[in-house]
Design a protein around this motif. Structure first.
Motif, PDB file in Angstrom:
ATOM      1  N   GLY A 164       0.804  -1.227   0.032  1.00  0.00           N
ATOM      2  CA  GLY A 164      -0.095  -0.022  -0.020  1.00  0.00           C
ATOM      3  C   GLY A 164       0.877   1.356  -0.104  1.00  0.00           C
ATOM      4  O   GLY A 164       1.656   1.343   0.951  1.00  0.00           O
ATOM      5  N   ALA A 165       0.514   2.222  -0.998  1.00  0.00           N
ATOM      6  CA  ALA A 165       1.138   3.354  -1.124  1.00  0.00           C
ATOM      7  C   ALA A 165       0.247   4.477  -0.613  1.00  0.00           C
ATOM      8  O   ALA A 165       0.294   5.413  -1.248  1.00  0.00           O
ATOM      9  N   GLY A 166      -0.446   4.464   0.350  1.00  0.00           N
ATOM     10  CA  GLY A 166      -0.987   5.428   1.246  1.00  0.00           C
ATOM     11  C   GLY A 166      -0.079   6.340   2.046  1.00  0.00           C
ATOM     12  O   GLY A 166       1.121   6.007   1.930  1.00  0.00           O
ATOM     13  N   PRO A 167      -0.711   7.349   2.941  1.00  0.00           N
ATOM     14  CA  PRO A 167       0.220   8.011   3.803  1.00  0.00           C
ATOM     15  C   PRO A 167       0.861   7.254   4.634  1.00  0.00           C
ATOM     16  O   PRO A 167       2.052   7.556   5.052  1.00  0.00           O
ATOM     17  N   LEU A 221       4.434  -2.082  -2.805  1.00  0.00           N
ATOM     18  CA  LEU A 221       3.507  -2.592  -3.717  1.00  0.00           C
ATOM     19  C   LEU A 221       2.237  -1.913  -3.612  1.00  0.00           C
ATOM     20  O   LEU A 221       1.372  -1.890  -2.684  1.00  0.00           O
ATOM     21  N   GLU A 222       1.533  -1.382  -4.655  1.00  0.00           N
ATOM     22  CA  GLU A 222       0.359  -0.381  -4.838  1.00  0.00           C
ATOM     23  C   GLU A 222      -0.566  -1.021  -5.826  1.00  0.00           C
ATOM     24  O   GLU A 222      -0.174  -1.090  -7.085  1.00  0.00           O
ATOM     25  N   ARG A 262       6.236   0.194  -6.913  1.00  0.00           N
ATOM     26  CA  ARG A 262       5.632  -0.558  -7.994  1.00  0.00           C
ATOM     27  C   ARG A 262       4.069  -0.474  -8.080  1.00  0.00           C
ATOM     28  O   ARG A 262       3.239  -0.830  -7.209  1.00  0.00           O
ATOM     29  N   LEU A 263       3.821   0.323  -8.779  1.00  0.00           N
ATOM     30  CA  LEU A 263       2.345   0.680  -9.022  1.00  0.00           C
ATOM     31  C   LEU A 263       1.523  -0.553  -9.984  1.00  0.00           C
ATOM     32  O   LEU A 263       2.149  -1.105 -10.717  1.00  0.00           O
ATOM     33  N   GLY A 264       0.324  -0.146  -9.570  1.00  0.00           N
ATOM     34  CA  GLY A 264      -0.610  -1.277 -10.589  1.00  0.00           C
ATOM     35  C   GLY A 264      -0.221  -2.984 -10.165  1.00  0.00           C
ATOM     36  O   GLY A 264      -0.575  -3.714 -10.918  1.00  0.00           O
ATOM     37  N   ARG A 265       0.052  -3.024  -8.738  1.00  0.00           N
ATOM     38  CA  ARG A 265      -0.072  -4.252  -8.536  1.00  0.00           C
ATOM     39  C   ARG A 265      -0.783  -4.499  -7.229  1.00  0.00           C
ATOM     40  O   ARG A 265      -0.514  -4.159  -6.042  1.00  0.00           O
ATOM     41  N   ASP A 287      12.207  -9.415   3.328  1.00  0.00           N
ATOM     42  CA  ASP A 287      12.585 -10.254   4.682  1.00  0.00           C
ATOM     43  C   ASP A 287      11.503  -9.635   5.674  1.00  0.00           C
ATOM     44  O   ASP A 287      11.487 -10.472   6.720  1.00  0.00           O
ATOM     45  N   ALA A 288      10.843  -8.987   5.344  1.00  0.00           N
ATOM     46  CA  ALA A 288       9.746  -8.409   6.372  1.00  0.00           C
ATOM     47  C   ALA A 288       8.511  -7.852   5.477  1.00  0.00           C
ATOM     48  O   ALA A 288       8.977  -7.456   4.560  1.00  0.00           O
ATOM     49  N   VAL A 289       7.590  -7.786   6.261  1.00  0.00           N
ATOM     50  CA  VAL A 289       6.288  -7.213   5.456  1.00  0.00           C
ATOM     51  C   VAL A 289       5.400  -6.509   6.376  1.00  0.00           C
ATOM     52  O   VAL A 289       5.248  -6.604   7.492  1.00  0.00           O
ATOM     53  N   ILE A 290       5.211  -5.205   5.959  1.00  0.00           N
ATOM     54  CA  ILE A 290       4.249  -4.190   6.573  1.00  0.00           C
ATOM     55  C   ILE A 290       2.968  -3.853   5.755  1.00  0.00           C
ATOM     56  O   ILE A 290       3.079  -3.628   4.811  1.00  0.00           O
ATOM     57  N   ASP A 291       1.953  -4.458   6.268  1.00  0.00           N
ATOM     58  CA  ASP A 291       0.780  -4.328   5.542  1.00  0.00           C
ATOM     59  C   ASP A 291      -0.007  -3.121   5.839  1.00  0.00           C
ATOM     60  O   ASP A 291      -0.445  -2.888   6.808  1.00  0.00           O
ATOM     61  N   ALA A 292       0.140  -2.126   4.833  1.00  0.00           N
ATOM     62  CA  ALA A 292      -0.750  -0.772   5.227  1.00  0.00           C
ATOM     63  C   ALA A 292      -1.766  -0.565   3.969  1.00  0.00           C
ATOM     64  O   ALA A 292      -1.741   0.389   3.493  1.00  0.00           O
ATOM     65  N   THR A 293      -2.394  -1.590   3.686  1.00  0.00           N
ATOM     66  CA  THR A 293      -3.507  -1.398   2.525  1.00  0.00           C
ATOM     67  C   THR A 293      -4.650  -0.978   3.040  1.00  0.00           C
ATOM     68  O   THR A 293      -5.679  -0.758   1.933  1.00  0.00           O
ATOM     69  N   GLY A 294      -4.584  -0.424   4.357  1.00  0.00           N
ATOM     70  CA  GLY A 294      -6.082   0.261   4.611  1.00  0.00           C
ATOM     71  C   GLY A 294      -7.221  -0.614   4.460  1.00  0.00           C
ATOM     72  O   GLY A 294      -7.488  -1.736   4.467  1.00  0.00           O
ATOM     73  N   THR A 295      -8.534   0.333   4.733  1.00  0.00           N
ATOM     74  CA  THR A 295      -9.832  -0.343   4.368  1.00  0.00           C
ATOM     75  C   THR A 295     -10.931   0.235   3.608  1.00  0.00           C
ATOM     76  O   THR A 295     -12.020  -0.071   3.703  1.00  0.00           O
ATOM     77  N   TRP A 296     -10.381   1.440   3.128  1.00  0.00           N
ATOM     78  CA  TRP A 296     -11.162   2.207   2.734  1.00  0.00           C
ATOM     79  C   TRP A 296     -12.149   1.574   1.457  1.00  0.00           C
ATOM     80  O   TRP A 296     -13.410   1.790   1.112  1.00  0.00           O
TER      81      TRP A 296
END
Length: 455
Positions: A9-12, A31-32, A101-104, A143-152
């Motif tokens: 997620g490429a949000g704020p 990845l956005e 990486r957009l469109g993913r 090696d690590a993952v931060i899921d910031a995909t939101g809920t909108w």
């Protein structure tokens, strides 16, 4: 070897996480699913934010942008979502272009060569993230993952967790916060309109609808009274947030918005006009219905990751007592980070609005503090990860049901009584001591300090 951190997620919050990752000498992989950064923010670009610029810019992001000649907005002004994109997120995304990486669209996350059941070698195995998009199916290693995909893009339906009969696919029903004063003005002007919900999205939409010509607006409020929805008014330290409730109360008093309390949606009939039917049989005839009942996280692509979630809120269990609306209605929550957001899967975190699951009251500044702490933990700086570097504005309200809320209020903390530690006065104090700190201070401070120290 340099650690790669995949940021979903490429949000704020996602972009802020990437800025922190780079400052820590690691490599972000952003990845956005959208074709540009801040896809969700663009969807609510017409909405004025009740937090000013002071609370909406991440520190690491600001340091990165300063190197490009970026001019920081006036901290006292209140941006719209569109302003947030134009004046901050778009330039930040441009500065992060080599790692973006957009469109993913992320469709799965798992450990390479290891299924969810296997323990041996799990922590050492890299993550694989499968995406679908402009290049078809792709697999990315991290090696690590931060899921910031939101809920909108996952709004709650109008029923009790499920769409009611007549809701799904109805062209006269919209969700979230439509642009009623802008691109959707013709759709709503001169109509009979109903809004279902009691949070900030519902309140903002009600206020906007009341400003359209020749409209009749009814608020379908599921609570017994509208008191809780109105918030802290002048006591709110975010004046624009407090003003939402004040403005709405005036519109109700003036008769410009009619209220139907205890309205639990049972069905919707018709496609124009609509007959909106409550569980008790009441019917409201309208031309358009806006359902603003909150959002929920998309957990579908995390099936192969070991994630621990509160059974009700779908947020990390340690965070749940601090944000559970059944326990309190505070609009702010004490700053928290890697400790509260950790999952059984080493190196995996959910941050931003998605970390709250189905709970409301998320502030953008909270997400910035989350990722600052998470990235510090991933870099091995556990002292920085445990340190609190954020002071949030108070809402001026702290209430909940029954004796538990009264006890929590008497203690000065909205988290309620401590769950496990006998030496802690409340949930906030308990979490602080569990992280190695001396406590939150509310057990020894004076009354004024207690209020300032707790949510």
């Amino acid at each position: 070897m340099t650690k790669t951190v995949a940021i979903l997620g490429a949000g704020p919050v996602g972009l802020a996480a990437a800025a922190h990752v780079l400052e820590r000498g690691m490599v972000p992989l952003i990845l956005e699913q959208g074709e540009a950064v801040a896809q969700a923010v663009r969807a609510w670009g017409h909405v004025p934010m009740f937090s000013n610029w002071r609370y909406n810019i991440d520190a690491a992001a600001a340091r990165r942008l300063a190197q490009t000649g970026w001019q920081r907005p006036n901290p006292d002004l209140h941006p719209t979502g569109g302003d947030l994109v134009t004046d901050y997120l778009a330039p930040l995304g441009q500065s992060l272009a080599p790692w973006l990486r957009l469109g993913r669209r992320v469709i799965a996350v798992w450990r390479e060569g290891i299924d969810k059941v296997k323990d041996t070698g799990r922590e050492r195995a890299p993550f694989l993230i499968e995406t679908d998009g402009v290049e078809g199916l792709e697999w990315h290693r991290a090696d690590a993952v931060i899921d910031a995909t939101g809920t909108w893009f996952q709004p709650n339906p109008g029923g009790a967790g499920r769409p009611v009969p007549g809701e799904s696919g109805n062209a006269r029903i919209s969700y979230g916060m439509p642009d009623v004063a802008g691109q959707d003005r013709a759709r709503f002007s001169g109509k009979r309109l109903a809004v279902l919900g009691g949070g900030h999205s519902a309140i903002g939409t009600l206020i906007a609808l009341s400003g359209l010509p020749d409209t009749q607006v009814v608020w379908l409020c599921r609570a017994a009274t509208i008191t809780r929805a109105l918030g802290g008014g002048e006591a709110d330290q975010l004046a624009a947030r407090g003003a939402l409730g004040t403005d709405l109360a005036q519109l109700v008093d003036q008769g410009r918005i009619r209220v139907e309390n205890r309205f639990h949606l049972a069905s919707v009939a018709g496609t124009g006009p609509l007959w909106v039917v409550a569980a008790d049989g009441r019917q409201v005839e309208v031309d358009e219905l806006v359902i603003a009942t909150g959002f929920r996280p998309d957990l579908s692509f995390l099936r192969e990751v070991r994630v621990a979630l509160d059974p009700a809120l779908e947020c990390p269990p340690t965070l749940a007592p601090l944000i559970d609306p059944n326990q309190h209605s505070c609009g702010t929550v004490r700053p928290h980070g890697a400790l509260e957001l950790a999952h059984p899967e080493p190196g995996f975190y959910i941050a931003g609005m998605k970390s709250y699951g189905r709970a409301p009251t998320f502030l953008l500044a909270t997400g910035h503090e989350q990722v600052r702490s998470i990235v510090a933990a991933l870099a091995g700086d556990h002292d920085a990860a445990a340190r609190v570097e954020l002071v949030l504005p108070e809402t001026g309200v702290c209430s909940g049901p029954g004796p538990q809320a009264a006890q929590a209020a008497a203690q000065g903390c909205c988290g309620g009584p401590a769950k496990t530690r006998a030496d802690a006065c409340c949930v906030r104090d308990e979490a602080a001591k569990d992280s190695g700190a001396s406590g939150c201070g509310c057990g020894t401070a004076g009354e004024a300090s207690k209020v300032a120290a707790c949510c």
